[in-house]
Design an enzyme around this catalytic site. Structure first.
Site, mmCIF file in Angstrom:
data_model
loop_
_atom_site.group_PDB
_atom_site.id
_atom_site.type_symbol
_atom_site.label_atom_id
_atom_site.label_comp_id
_atom_site.label_asym_id
_atom_site.label_seq_id
_atom_site.Cartn_x
_atom_site.Cartn_y
_atom_site.Cartn_z
ATOM 1 N N ARG A 109 -6.446 -14.757 -9.166
ATOM 2 C CA ARG A 109 -7.362 -15.845 -8.814
ATOM 3 C C ARG A 109 -6.615 -16.650 -7.753
ATOM 4 O O ARG A 109 -5.523 -17.135 -8.014
ATOM 5 C CB ARG A 109 -7.678 -16.699 -10.039
ATOM 6 C CG ARG A 109 -8.354 -15.903 -11.166
ATOM 7 C CD ARG A 109 -8.817 -16.831 -12.267
ATOM 8 N NE ARG A 109 -9.109 -16.109 -13.502
ATOM 9 C CZ ARG A 109 -10.273 -15.522 -13.790
ATOM 10 N NH1 ARG A 109 -11.245 -15.563 -12.917
ATOM 11 N NH2 ARG A 109 -10.451 -14.918 -14.945
ATOM 12 N N SER A 110 -7.192 -16.746 -6.557
ATOM 13 C CA SER A 110 -6.451 -17.335 -5.439
ATOM 14 C C SER A 110 -6.876 -18.766 -5.125
ATOM 15 O O SER A 110 -8.015 -19.009 -4.716
ATOM 16 C CB SER A 110 -6.627 -16.469 -4.194
ATOM 17 O OG SER A 110 -6.011 -17.074 -3.086
ATOM 18 N N GLY B 188 -16.167 -15.632 -22.897
ATOM 19 C CA GLY B 188 -17.435 -16.049 -22.288
ATOM 20 C C GLY B 188 -17.369 -17.532 -22.015
ATOM 21 O O GLY B 188 -17.853 -18.338 -22.797
ATOM 22 N N ARG B 189 -16.702 -17.863 -20.912
ATOM 23 C CA ARG B 189 -16.467 -19.263 -20.551
ATOM 24 C C ARG B 189 -17.790 -19.999 -20.365
ATOM 25 O O ARG B 189 -17.957 -21.119 -20.820
ATOM 26 C CB ARG B 189 -15.656 -19.263 -19.251
ATOM 27 C CG ARG B 189 -15.052 -20.558 -18.878
ATOM 28 C CD ARG B 189 -14.125 -20.415 -17.705
ATOM 29 N NE ARG B 189 -14.394 -19.217 -16.904
ATOM 30 C CZ ARG B 189 -13.554 -18.740 -15.999
ATOM 31 N NH1 ARG B 189 -12.401 -19.323 -15.822
ATOM 32 N NH2 ARG B 189 -13.867 -17.678 -15.281
ATOM 33 N N ASP C 47 -17.807 -10.714 -18.696
ATOM 34 C CA ASP C 47 -18.746 -11.754 -19.149
ATOM 35 C C ASP C 47 -20.218 -11.412 -18.935
ATOM 36 O O ASP C 47 -21.091 -12.025 -19.557
ATOM 37 C CB ASP C 47 -18.436 -13.082 -18.444
ATOM 38 C CG ASP C 47 -17.139 -13.696 -18.932
ATOM 39 O OD1 ASP C 47 -16.629 -13.256 -19.980
ATOM 40 O OD2 ASP C 47 -16.632 -14.620 -18.267
ATOM 41 N N ARG D 35 -13.333 7.595 -2.648
ATOM 42 C CA ARG D 35 -13.779 8.987 -2.443
ATOM 43 C C ARG D 35 -15.035 9.038 -1.558
ATOM 44 O O ARG D 35 -15.159 9.916 -0.705
ATOM 45 C CB ARG D 35 -14.049 9.646 -3.800
ATOM 46 C CG ARG D 35 -12.787 9.776 -4.676
ATOM 47 C CD ARG D 35 -12.108 11.122 -4.471
ATOM 48 N NE ARG D 35 -10.759 11.150 -5.036
ATOM 49 C CZ ARG D 35 -10.428 11.630 -6.229
ATOM 50 N NH1 ARG D 35 -11.362 12.116 -7.025
ATOM 51 N NH2 ARG D 35 -9.172 11.636 -6.626
ATOM 52 N N ASP E 189 -22.108 -12.244 -16.607
ATOM 53 C CA ASP E 189 -22.868 -13.429 -16.186
ATOM 54 C C ASP E 189 -23.195 -13.422 -14.686
ATOM 55 O O ASP E 189 -23.060 -14.437 -14.012
ATOM 56 C CB ASP E 189 -22.073 -14.704 -16.548
ATOM 57 C CG ASP E 189 -20.685 -14.722 -15.925
ATOM 58 O OD1 ASP E 189 -20.221 -13.661 -15.445
ATOM 59 O OD2 ASP E 189 -20.060 -15.797 -15.914
ATOM 60 N N ARG F 112 -10.400 -7.707 -22.545
ATOM 61 C CA ARG F 112 -10.383 -7.338 -21.125
ATOM 62 C C ARG F 112 -9.694 -5.998 -20.874
ATOM 63 O O ARG F 112 -9.758 -5.464 -19.774
ATOM 64 C CB ARG F 112 -9.681 -8.437 -20.311
ATOM 65 C CG ARG F 112 -10.497 -9.687 -20.187
ATOM 66 C CD ARG F 112 -10.531 -10.274 -18.793
ATOM 67 N NE ARG F 112 -9.263 -10.584 -18.207
ATOM 68 C CZ ARG F 112 -8.939 -11.769 -17.705
ATOM 69 N NH1 ARG F 112 -9.816 -12.769 -17.772
ATOM 70 N NH2 ARG F 112 -7.790 -11.973 -17.131
ATOM 71 N N ASP G 230 -18.112 -13.976 -10.265
ATOM 72 C CA ASP G 230 -18.696 -15.027 -9.422
ATOM 73 C C ASP G 230 -17.679 -15.725 -8.510
ATOM 74 O O ASP G 230 -17.999 -16.065 -7.372
ATOM 75 C CB ASP G 230 -19.493 -16.033 -10.258
ATOM 76 C CG ASP G 230 -18.624 -16.821 -11.216
ATOM 77 O OD1 ASP G 230 -17.527 -16.336 -11.571
ATOM 78 O OD2 ASP G 230 -19.045 -17.921 -11.622
ATOM 79 N N GLY H 293 -10.821 -12.104 -13.000
ATOM 80 C CA GLY H 293 -10.386 -11.456 -14.250
ATOM 81 C C GLY H 293 -10.612 -9.958 -14.192
ATOM 82 O O GLY H 293 -11.650 -9.505 -13.726
ATOM 83 N N ALA I 213 -14.516 5.517 -6.880
ATOM 84 C CA ALA I 213 -15.791 5.904 -6.255
ATOM 85 C C ALA I 213 -15.861 5.394 -4.815
ATOM 86 O O ALA I 213 -16.334 6.100 -3.918
ATOM 87 C CB ALA I 213 -16.951 5.353 -7.076
ATOM 88 N N ARG J 18 -14.495 -7.789 -40.998
ATOM 89 C CA ARG J 18 -15.499 -7.763 -42.087
ATOM 90 C C ARG J 18 -14.887 -7.157 -43.354
ATOM 91 O O ARG J 18 -15.139 -7.615 -44.468
ATOM 92 C CB ARG J 18 -16.729 -6.969 -41.643
ATOM 93 C CG ARG J 18 -17.796 -6.812 -42.687
ATOM 94 C CD ARG J 18 -18.567 -8.082 -42.956
ATOM 95 N NE ARG J 18 -19.537 -8.386 -41.933
ATOM 96 C CZ ARG J 18 -20.334 -9.459 -41.969
ATOM 97 N NH1 ARG J 18 -20.252 -10.325 -42.973
ATOM 98 N NH2 ARG J 18 -21.182 -9.695 -41.010
ATOM 99 N N GLU K 286 -16.450 -18.671 -26.395
ATOM 100 C CA GLU K 286 -15.447 -19.708 -26.113
ATOM 101 C C GLU K 286 -16.033 -20.934 -25.413
ATOM 102 O O GLU K 286 -15.495 -22.023 -25.522
ATOM 103 C CB GLU K 286 -14.287 -19.133 -25.285
ATOM 104 C CG GLU K 286 -14.719 -18.621 -23.932
ATOM 105 C CD GLU K 286 -13.570 -18.049 -23.113
ATOM 106 O OE1 GLU K 286 -12.423 -18.462 -23.298
ATOM 107 O OE2 GLU K 286 -13.850 -17.166 -22.277
ATOM 108 N N THR L 256 -17.068 -7.871 -14.346
ATOM 109 C CA THR L 256 -16.518 -8.916 -15.213
ATOM 110 C C THR L 256 -16.994 -8.619 -16.623
ATOM 111 O O THR L 256 -18.128 -8.162 -16.806
ATOM 112 C CB THR L 256 -16.983 -10.341 -14.813
ATOM 113 O OG1 THR L 256 -16.794 -11.231 -15.928
ATOM 114 C CG2 THR L 256 -18.460 -10.390 -14.438
HETATM 115 O O1 F6P Z 1 -12.941 -12.345 -17.277
HETATM 116 C C1 F6P Z 1 -13.738 -13.422 -17.668
HETATM 117 C C2 F6P Z 1 -12.977 -14.300 -18.584
HETATM 118 O O2 F6P Z 1 -12.564 -13.410 -19.556
HETATM 119 C C3 F6P Z 1 -13.658 -15.489 -19.234
HETATM 120 O O3 F6P Z 1 -14.469 -15.206 -20.319
HETATM 121 C C4 F6P Z 1 -12.465 -16.346 -19.586
HETATM 122 O O4 F6P Z 1 -12.773 -17.660 -19.794
HETATM 123 C C5 F6P Z 1 -11.578 -16.142 -18.411
HETATM 124 O O5 F6P Z 1 -11.847 -14.835 -17.940
HETATM 125 C C6 F6P Z 1 -10.125 -16.395 -18.646
HETATM 126 O O6 F6P Z 1 -9.329 -15.645 -17.794
HETATM 127 P P1 F6P Z 1 -8.004 -16.123 -17.025
HETATM 128 O O7 F6P Z 1 -7.067 -16.603 -18.046
HETATM 129 O O8 F6P Z 1 -7.572 -14.881 -16.329
HETATM 130 O O9 F6P Z 1 -8.429 -17.198 -16.059
#
Ligand code: F6P
Length: 328
Positions: free
Chosen positions: A77-78, A176-177, A133, A30, A135, A260, A108, A16, A27, A160, A228, A131
């Site tokens: 994402r591969s 935040g998966r 997240d 350079r 995490d 994002r 990760d 992501g 950075a 609010r 989430e 990321t």
């Molecule tokens: O970048 C992290 C994240 O935003 C997670 O919180 C979320 O679940 C996930 O990516 C979803 O991203 P994608 O739709 O690109 O897989």
């Protein structure tokens, strides 16, 4: 042991996207050029490595990007990289371009890929944590997290206003998966009434009683922030459960991908610049299979396996504080 000399550095962003990836790329490029190295962008992360979508960069290639969100060298994402055949093809492409060191900017999933490449082909790789997240073990903050928190907070503040004007109850879902860092910090800073995160089991009955009691005590606008990945479900599911038990009506806002995007905050640009710079210095210095992070303001190296093998703890005291402050 003699130090392996690095001359051609490949850099890629993967997983992501997060605000500040471009600042990290700048950075890296350079710093590498300053030290007389060649730098190659591998487009779309591991996908580009497999496809041979690789291009040499110069200093001008990264002009005017420190302030921009997203990643100019694209990301993906591969699935193919999970397969040994895909990784072999990727390695052959690295060899074709003479790439002898890699800088991986991502989270990760990206780092799992780094470990595979290192174990199978002994490619020297340094990871940079990016990321929203946050995490990743081995760094206080990941690149993009601060911007995402501020983006989500801005949205919560706006919600609010309408919650207050209509005496309404809102449930706001943040990203935040698997981790509740965004939920916890935006919840505290937004002064919300309850925060639900994946690290803590949600007691829906207790939540219903809390919301009911807030309304009974004359609180006119109530906001719950839910990550989430919470075990009680997403915002819609939680709202339905609360309505069923209390009869209280609700509105849902899913903040989603806006978290994002956007220009990186000053904090993210600084972190990205620092980690990008040090990643190259350490790669040239012979380090490999480590992530460059920042802990307590100091640069810290962590084995890449540990960045996802160990869990970064959430601040439970902060959660308790949030609940205390929301109890009024
Ligand atoms: O970048 C992290 C994240 O935003 C997670 O919180 C979320 O679940 C996930 O990516 C979803 O991203 P994608 O739709 O690109 O897989």
């Amino acid at each position: 042991m003699t130090k392996k000399s690095i001359n051609n550095i490949g850099v890629f962003t993967s997983g992501g996207d997060s605000p500040g990836m471009n600042a990290a790329l700048r950075a890296v490029v350079r710093t590498a050029i300053y030290h007389g190295k060649n730098v190659f962008a591998i487009k779309c992360g591991y996908e580009g490595m497999i496809n041979g979508d690789i291009e040499q960069l110069n200093s001008r290639s990264v002009s005017n990007i420190i302030q921009t969100g997203g990643t100019i060298i694209k990301t993906a994402r591969s699935e193919r990289f999970r397969d040994p055949q895909g990784r072999k093809q990727a390695f052959e492409n690295l060899q074709k371009f003479g790439i002898d060191g890699l800088i991986a900017i991502g989270g990760d999933g990206t780092f799992h890929g780094c470990v595979a490449l290192y174990n199978e082909f002994k490619v020297s790789i340094i990871g940079i944590p990016a990321t929203i997240d946050n995490d990743i073990y081995g760094t206080d903050f990941t690149i993009g997290y601060d911007t995402a928190v501020n983006t989500a907070l801005d949205a919560i503040d706006k919600i609010r206003d309408t919650a207050q004007s209509h005496n309404r109850f809102f449930i706001i879902e943040v990203m935040g998966r698997d981790a509740g860092f965004i939920g916890l910090e935006t919840g505290i800073a937004g002064g919300v009434e309850s925060i639900l995160i994946p690290e803590v089991k949600t007691d829906v009955n207790k939540l219903c009683n809390q919301i009911q009691s807030l309304f009974d005590r004359g609180k006119t606008s109530n906001i719950v922030v839910v990550s989430e990945g919470d075990d009680a479900g997403g915002a819609y599911e939680i709202g339905a459960k609360i309505k069923q038990k209390t009869g209280i009506d609700y509105r849902v806002v899913i903040l989603g991908y806006i978290q994002r995007g956007g220009n990186p905050s000053a904090k993210d640009r600084l972190l990205a610049s620092k980690l990008g710079y040090w990643s190259v210095k350490h790669l040239i210095d012979g380090k490999a299979n480590v992530m460059v992070g920042e802990i307590g303001g100091e640069i810290a190296l962590t084995d890449i396996e540990d960045t996802f093998g160990k869990k970064k703890p959430i601040d439970m005291d902060a959660l308790e504080m949030a609940m205390t402050l929301a109890s009024g």
